[in-house]
Design an enzyme around this catalytic site. Structure first.
Site, PDB file in Angstrom:
ATOM      1  N   ASP A  86      -3.448   0.069   6.034  1.00 27.47           N
ATOM      2  CA  ASP A  86      -4.399  -0.840   5.382  1.00 27.47           C
ATOM      3  C   ASP A  86      -4.010  -2.310   5.485  1.00 27.47           C
ATOM      4  O   ASP A  86      -4.253  -3.099   4.569  1.00 27.47           O
ATOM      5  CB  ASP A  86      -4.576  -0.456   3.912  1.00 27.47           C
ATOM      6  CG  ASP A  86      -5.460   0.762   3.732  1.00 27.47           C
ATOM      7  OD1 ASP A  86      -5.936   1.299   4.753  1.00 27.47           O
ATOM      8  OD2 ASP A  86      -5.665   1.193   2.597  1.00 27.47           O
ATOM      9  N   ASN A  92       0.814  -1.218   0.000  1.00 29.34           N
ATOM     10  CA  ASN A  92       0.000   0.000   0.000  1.00 29.34           C
ATOM     11  C   ASN A  92       0.846   1.265   0.000  1.00 29.34           C
ATOM     12  O   ASN A  92       0.585   2.193  -0.758  1.00 29.34           O
ATOM     13  CB  ASN A  92      -0.923  -0.024   1.227  1.00 29.34           C
ATOM     14  CG  ASN A  92      -1.885   1.145   1.278  1.00 29.34           C
ATOM     15  OD1 ASN A  92      -1.482   2.264   1.541  1.00 29.34           O
ATOM     16  ND2 ASN A  92      -3.147   0.881   1.018  1.00 29.34           N
ATOM     17  N   LYS A 104       0.254   8.696   1.848  1.00 28.68           N
ATOM     18  CA  LYS A 104      -1.165   8.404   2.034  1.00 28.68           C
ATOM     19  C   LYS A 104      -1.798   9.633   2.670  1.00 28.68           C
ATOM     20  O   LYS A 104      -1.839   9.787   3.894  1.00 28.68           O
ATOM     21  CB  LYS A 104      -1.352   7.167   2.915  1.00 28.68           C
ATOM     22  CG  LYS A 104      -0.656   5.926   2.395  1.00 28.68           C
ATOM     23  CD  LYS A 104      -1.107   5.517   1.017  1.00 28.68           C
ATOM     24  CE  LYS A 104      -2.535   5.053   0.981  1.00 28.68           C
ATOM     25  NZ  LYS A 104      -2.933   4.555  -0.358  1.00 28.68           N
TER      26      LYS A 104
END
Length: 290
Positions: A251, A24, A58
């Protein structure tokens, strides 16, 4: 633009589908290089074109305390090393217009996050890099919205655009995967990608000790949704993969274990090869006469 067009045509022609995969978020240079090596070996073994994915930032984490990644400058250096070391194209996401030009110097595909799929200036800035643009459908959007989003990229002079389904939110803390969307987003007249892992997030659905929330997820349903997507006939599959999901900083609940990647992909390739999902079914309504 020539190299982007060549890659775009290669991905469009991929049989049975292409793969966007990776952890991720960039956790470290060593981790990303190791993951790229393993994932490329597996993708090559099962015969799938691979674009390696990891995020340098992110920007829409649930909490300000959450791990975001190394940032754009350091992250792009790491992704460039991956690209050179393993000779694989790169996909990563942007969140602001000013990021598009520097990201376009490294990434082969610029990804537009689902929350930003209608942001015209961001779509245009990504388009103007000449790189392939992968637009994730907003959790709040009907599939028809993606027709307009893809057209914004084309009108900016870039025909190399893809759209990505990643689930729809009908209530709090959960996403629904509607297979009909995988058909309906084809109206955007471009390759369709299924983001299997993000589709199984449970946004802000996990209560933390001491207060606050984090995103949960339904990792056990990743094979179910992936099987559905390839049977429907998507052009590409998006999977976030990790060698230690329980300790992933971002995640973790929806990252697929690296140890099971080859097994899952082999099954998905087999399903896709027997499915006629990419062919429109010609329904004949002529009455049958005895």
């Amino acid at each position: 633009m020539d190299s982007s067009a060549a890659l775009f045509n290669q991905l469009k022609a991929a049989e049975p589908f292409f793969l966007l995969a990776g952890p991720n978020v960039i956790e470290s240079e060593e981790h990303v290089l190791r993951m790229a090596k393993h994932i490329k070996t597996i993708a090559s073994k099962v015969g799938l074109p691979l674009v390696f994915k990891s995020s340098f930032d992110k920007a829409n984490r649930t909490s300000t305390k959450s791990f975001r990644g190394p940032g754009m400058i350091e992250g792009l250096k790491i992704l460039e090393k991956v690209k050179i070391a393993y000779d694989i194209p790169i996909v990563t996401d942007v969140h602001e217009t000013i990021q598009c030009e520097p990201v376009g110097r490294v990434a082969d595909i610029i990804q537009i996050p689902a929350f930003l799929c209608r942001q015209t200036d961001l779509l245009v800035a990504a388009a103007k890099t000449g790189k392939i643009v992968n637009i994730k459908k907003g959790q709040f959007c009907a599939p028809s919205v993606m027709v307009n989003s893809a057209e914004k990229v084309r009108l900016a002079g870039n025909p190399n655009v893809m759209v990505c389904e990643r689930g729809t939110m009908f209530g709090y803390n959960d996403l629904i995967v509607d297979p009909r969307n995988l058909e309906w987003v084809r109206e955007a007249n471009c390759p369709v990608v299924a983001d299997v892992t993000h589709s199984l997030q449970q946004p802000a659905g996990k209560k933390l000790d001491g207060g606050g929330v984090a995103s949960g997820g339904l990792r056990e349903l990743i094979p179910c949704v992936a099987r559905t997507a390839v049977a429907v006939g998507v052009d590409g599959l998006f999977l976030e993969v990790h060698d230690d999901p329980l300790n992933a900083p971002c995640d973790g609940p929806t990252q697929w274990p690296l140890r099971h990647l080859e097994e899952l992909l082999e099954e998905l390739v087999a399903i896709a090869r027997v499915s006629k999902g990419k062919q429109q079914f010609k329904i004949d309504l002529t009455p049958i006469r005895d």
